[in-house]
Design an enzyme around this catalytic site. Structure first.
Site, mmCIF file in Angstrom:
data_model
loop_
_atom_site.group_PDB
_atom_site.id
_atom_site.type_symbol
_atom_site.label_atom_id
_atom_site.label_comp_id
_atom_site.label_asym_id
_atom_site.label_seq_id
_atom_site.Cartn_x
_atom_site.Cartn_y
_atom_site.Cartn_z
ATOM 1 N N GLU A 195 -7.168 -13.015 5.475
ATOM 2 C CA GLU A 195 -7.988 -11.776 5.121
ATOM 3 C C GLU A 195 -8.800 -12.080 4.642
ATOM 4 O OE1 GLU A 195 -4.392 -7.964 4.639
ATOM 5 O OE2 GLU A 195 -3.609 -9.936 3.233
ATOM 6 N N ASP A 218 -9.595 -6.151 5.938
ATOM 7 C CA ASP A 218 -10.067 -6.490 4.910
ATOM 8 C C ASP A 218 -11.053 -8.317 4.978
ATOM 9 O OD1 ASP A 218 -8.604 -5.103 3.162
ATOM 10 O OD2 ASP A 218 -6.741 -6.587 3.272
ATOM 11 N N HIS A 229 0.801 -1.459 -0.362
ATOM 12 C CA HIS A 229 -0.293 -0.029 0.066
ATOM 13 C C HIS A 229 0.582 1.141 -0.013
ATOM 14 C CE1 HIS A 229 -3.619 -2.474 0.416
ATOM 15 N NE2 HIS A 229 -2.817 -2.393 1.784
#
Length: 265
Positions: free
Chosen positions: A157, A183, A52
């Site tokens: 996740e 997530d 990210h």
């Protein structure tokens, strides 16, 4: 000088003593100072988030080497669980990889193969690594020490990952499962419902599975919910991802600006 005098993973040592690990995520600051700041602040570890952020591998490597010098373990969350990404971040100074979106035992095994040298994996020969102060040691000695020091953290996740958590944690070479709470909630269709009973059940299930296999559990995505973090640590989780450098900076800045705005004239 012995290779074991040079190569240590403080996180593995603390986990072996059943201590709780405090980690921060780096996705904003691109210079080596962030590693010393993390160490001075009292963190045991940091992880560079390549999933990210727009960090280059060069930036990632500089931060990892600075963390090694500061005696805190540098991990890297890779953007994809491919052998090239995994090998390159490890050769750049990381003491472990965080592999996102691991939904099956086969996916976990693939991460182990990429991260570990023979006989545990298929990682390619590399010499003069920063972990060893760029010294050369006999290959059998170096590979054994690097395999021992390198941690593999897989992220759960999704509902699919949770369904197969027992098989995932049973994979030889996996050290930890970190639950990506945000997530996971999105996968369930209940984003930001951190107090939902399914979250607690996910942690209970994962912690129980990890205990059966001698592995560890990490808490992720709950930086804004310290009471939940405390609950899951007391339940058995031992690695806490506390938040990002971006969030810390924004929080401190907002607090200072608010303090000034509220001065009564």
């Amino acid at each position: 000088m012995s290779i074991r005098d040079i190569l240590r993973n403080n996180v593995k040592e603390k986990l072996a003593r059943d201590e709780v690990i405090a980690s921060m995520t780096v996705r904003l600051v691109r210079t080596a100072e962030i590693a010393r700041i993390a160490a001075t602040a009292g963190f045991d570890s940091l992880y560079v988030d390549l999933e990210h952020s727009s960090f280059s591998l060069e930036t990632c490597s500089q931060i990892c080497m600075a963390a090694l010098a500061a005696d805190i373990a540098p991990f890297v969350r890779v953007p994809a669980n491919t052998p090239d990404y995994i090998a390159r971040v490890l050769e750049g100074g990381a003491l472990g990889v965080i592999a996102p979106h691991v939904h099956s035992a086969e996916a976990a095994k693939a991460v182990v193969r990429a991260a570990k040298f023979s006989p545990l994996g298929e990682r390619s020969n590399a010499g003069g690594l920063p972990h060893l102060h760029f010294r050369n040691f006999p290959a059998p000695e170096a590979y054994a020490a690097l395999n021992d020091a390198t941690m593999i953290i897989v992220q759960c996740e999704s509902a699919a990952g949770l369904e197969h958590i027992e098989e995932i944690v049973a994979v030889d070479g996996i050290d930890m499962v970190m639950i990506g709470t945000n997530d996971l909630l999105c996968d369930w269709g209940i984003p930001e419902q951190y107090e939902h009973p399914k979250v607690r059940q996910a942690y209970e299930t994962t912690i129980a599975a990890c205990r059966r296999h001698g592995k560890h559990v990490g808490v992720g995505g709950l930086a804004t919910r310290p009471k939940l973090v405390e609950e899951y640590v007391r339940m058995g989780a031992r690695y806490v991802s506390t938040g990002t450098d971006l969030a810390f900076l924004m929080g401190a800045c907002a607090a200072k600006a608010k303090q000034v705005r509220e001065i009564a004239l």
